[in-house]
Design an enzyme around this catalytic site. Structure first.
Site, PDB file in Angstrom:
ATOM      1  N   THR A  81       1.611  -4.252   4.316  1.00  0.00           N
ATOM      2  CA  THR A  81       1.474  -4.556   5.739  1.00  0.00           C
ATOM      3  C   THR A  81       0.909  -5.949   6.015  1.00  0.00           C
ATOM      4  O   THR A  81       1.079  -6.479   7.108  1.00  0.00           O
ATOM      5  CB  THR A  81       0.562  -3.517   6.426  1.00  0.00           C
ATOM      6  OG1 THR A  81      -0.711  -3.516   5.772  1.00  0.00           O
ATOM      7  CG2 THR A  81       1.175  -2.139   6.376  1.00  0.00           C
ATOM      8  N   ASP A  82       0.236  -6.536   5.008  1.00  0.00           N
ATOM      9  CA  ASP A  82      -0.450  -7.797   5.280  1.00  0.00           C
ATOM     10  C   ASP A  82       0.489  -8.905   5.757  1.00  0.00           C
ATOM     11  O   ASP A  82       0.120  -9.723   6.602  1.00  0.00           O
ATOM     12  CB  ASP A  82      -1.200  -8.277   4.029  1.00  0.00           C
ATOM     13  CG  ASP A  82      -2.423  -7.408   3.721  1.00  0.00           C
ATOM     14  OD1 ASP A  82      -2.724  -6.510   4.523  1.00  0.00           O
ATOM     15  OD2 ASP A  82      -3.063  -7.635   2.679  1.00  0.00           O
ATOM     16  N   SER A 124       1.722  -7.443  -0.743  1.00  0.00           N
ATOM     17  CA  SER A 124       2.487  -8.335   0.126  1.00  0.00           C
ATOM     18  C   SER A 124       1.923  -9.749   0.269  1.00  0.00           C
ATOM     19  O   SER A 124       2.678 -10.669   0.577  1.00  0.00           O
ATOM     20  CB  SER A 124       2.725  -7.695   1.494  1.00  0.00           C
ATOM     21  OG  SER A 124       1.599  -7.750   2.314  1.00  0.00           O
ATOM     22  N   THR A 127       0.824  -1.216   0.000  1.00  0.00           N
ATOM     23  CA  THR A 127       0.000   0.000   0.000  1.00  0.00           C
ATOM     24  C   THR A 127       0.854   1.260   0.000  1.00  0.00           C
ATOM     25  O   THR A 127       0.497   2.261  -0.628  1.00  0.00           O
ATOM     26  CB  THR A 127      -0.933  -0.017   1.231  1.00  0.00           C
ATOM     27  OG1 THR A 127      -1.810  -1.130   1.091  1.00  0.00           O
ATOM     28  CG2 THR A 127      -1.751   1.248   1.338  1.00  0.00           C
TER      29      THR A 127
HETATM   30  N1  ASP Z   1      -3.189  -3.888   2.702  1.00  0.00           N
HETATM   31  C1  ASP Z   1      -1.842  -4.122   2.367  1.00  0.00           C
HETATM   32  C2  ASP Z   1      -0.914  -3.007   2.797  1.00  0.00           C
HETATM   33  O1  ASP Z   1      -1.236  -2.362   3.750  1.00  0.00           O
HETATM   34  C3  ASP Z   1      -1.614  -4.549   0.999  1.00  0.00           C
HETATM   35  C4  ASP Z   1      -0.345  -5.326   1.013  1.00  0.00           C
HETATM   36  O2  ASP Z   1      -0.033  -5.907   2.042  1.00  0.00           O
HETATM   37  O3  ASP Z   1       0.369  -5.283   0.022  1.00  0.00           O
HETATM   38  O4  ASP Z   1       0.115  -2.749   2.257  1.00  0.00           O
END
Ligand code: ASP
Length: 341
Positions: A92-93, A60, A15
């Protein structure tokens, strides 16, 4: 030291690097390079000389262990080339998993700091630039040395071993259940509440010996009859099978009596580790004695994950199996060492 410290920034996507080409800002995907991420942080050039490199542009959930091992090699090379600290940006995932896998093998005193964002680059109040600034401050702070891999997020600093994403939407999504953050970044100052400490890193097998072990994570559930574990066992030990299994158990790592029998059958073939699915607290050692309890699972050949949550227990078992099959005794010893603060 003369001039500003050199920091290597490696971008993997997520993200923090995502943008939208739609009028309403929807359907974001990772597009921004590491240079663009660094350029979006006001004042970054005043605190560090940045060497930015785009390592991947992935969401991710599509990162994997080989990509993280390549990131590890890049980070080591950056330090060898003179970087005083390293920052990795990603989605973050799976951030808590990448950070922990990097930590298992990070054998340098220089800080390696992982960060990301919950809001995309174009969103109002985007948190990416602030998190990246905190991560760079953290990576350049002498107090961050000898702490292994850190996660900087929302002005807090967490150890990779204990941090977890605990909310799907909040900008304060990262917490370290039970043990809490180890530091804060306030008014540009990086402050730690605990002295540097870490378990010694694992040795990375030579490039030729590195495999890609298959270690599934199986969650237990009300009425679990061991069906999934038995289905996995059919392939265990064969080339297309599994090299170990982690069970996310109830409470202190428990499973049903019927699932316990499946654990026993599987543990005769490959290492089986049980962890707590609660998100906080350790597996039991010697309290419960019923079928499916910690005492029973250990008697059947499984190993308790200690304080490691299921996803990190899975990565530790993966790392141990990287150079080939491991014995139950080796697995038990490493979880004893690395599964506690
Ligand atoms: N929701 C995720 C983020 O916060 C998407 C990911 O992990 O790529 O980055």
């Amino acid at each position: 030291m003369t001039g500003s410290p050199t920091v290597a920034i490696g971008a993997l996507g997520g993200t923090i690097a995502s943008t939208s080409s739609a009028d309403d800002g929807s359907e974001i995907v990772p597009t921004l390079t590491a240079d663009r991420l660094a350029a979006a942080v006001p004042g970054l050039a005043e605190i560090a000389t940045v060497r930015a490199e785009t390592l991947a542009q992935l969401p991710s959930p599509s990162l994997d262990e080989p990509t993280i091992l390549r990131t590890l090699a890049w980070a080591r090379a950056a330090v060898d080339a003179g970087a005083e600290g390293v920052v990795v940006t990603q989605g973050t995932d799976t951030l808590e998993e990448s950070a922990y896998l990097l930590d298992l093998f990070w054998d340098r005193p220089e800080p390696l700091v992982v960060t990301g964002a919950m809001r995309s680059a174009q969103a109002v109040g985007a948190d990416g630039p602030a998190n990246l600034l905190t991560a760079v401050r953290c990576a350049t702070a002498p107090a961050s040395r000898d702490r292994g891999v850190l996660v900087a997020f929302d002005d807090e600093i967490h150890h990779a071993r204990w941090v977890a994403k605990t909310d799907s939407a909040s900008t304060g999504a990262f917490r370290s259940p039970v043990f809490g953050p180890i530091g804060r970044c306030v008014e540009a100052e990086v402050v730690y509440g605990v002295p540097p400490a870490r378990v010694s890193p694992l040795r990375l097998p030579s490039a030729q010996a590195v495999g890609d072990p298959r270690i599934p994570l199986v969650a237990t559930y009300l009425g679990d009859d061991g069906y999934v574990l038995d289905a996995i066992r059919v392939g265990a030990g064969q080339s297309a099978g599994v090299d170990g299994v982690v069970v996310a158990g109830f409470g202190a790592g428990h499973v049903s009596a019927r699932a316990a029998e499946a654990v026993g059958r599987l543990a005769r073939e490959v290492p089986v580790v049980f962890a707590s699915r609660t998100g906080s607290g350790p597996t039991g050692r010697a309290i419960y004695g019923y079928p499916g309890s910690e005492i029973d699972l250990v008697a059947r050949g499984a190993v308790g994950a200690g304080w490691l949550p299921p996803v990190k227990a899975r990565l530790l078992l993966w790392a141990l199996a990287l150079g080939g099959p491991v014995t139950r005794a080796d697995v038990a010893a490493e979880f004893e060492r690395r599964g506690r603060p």
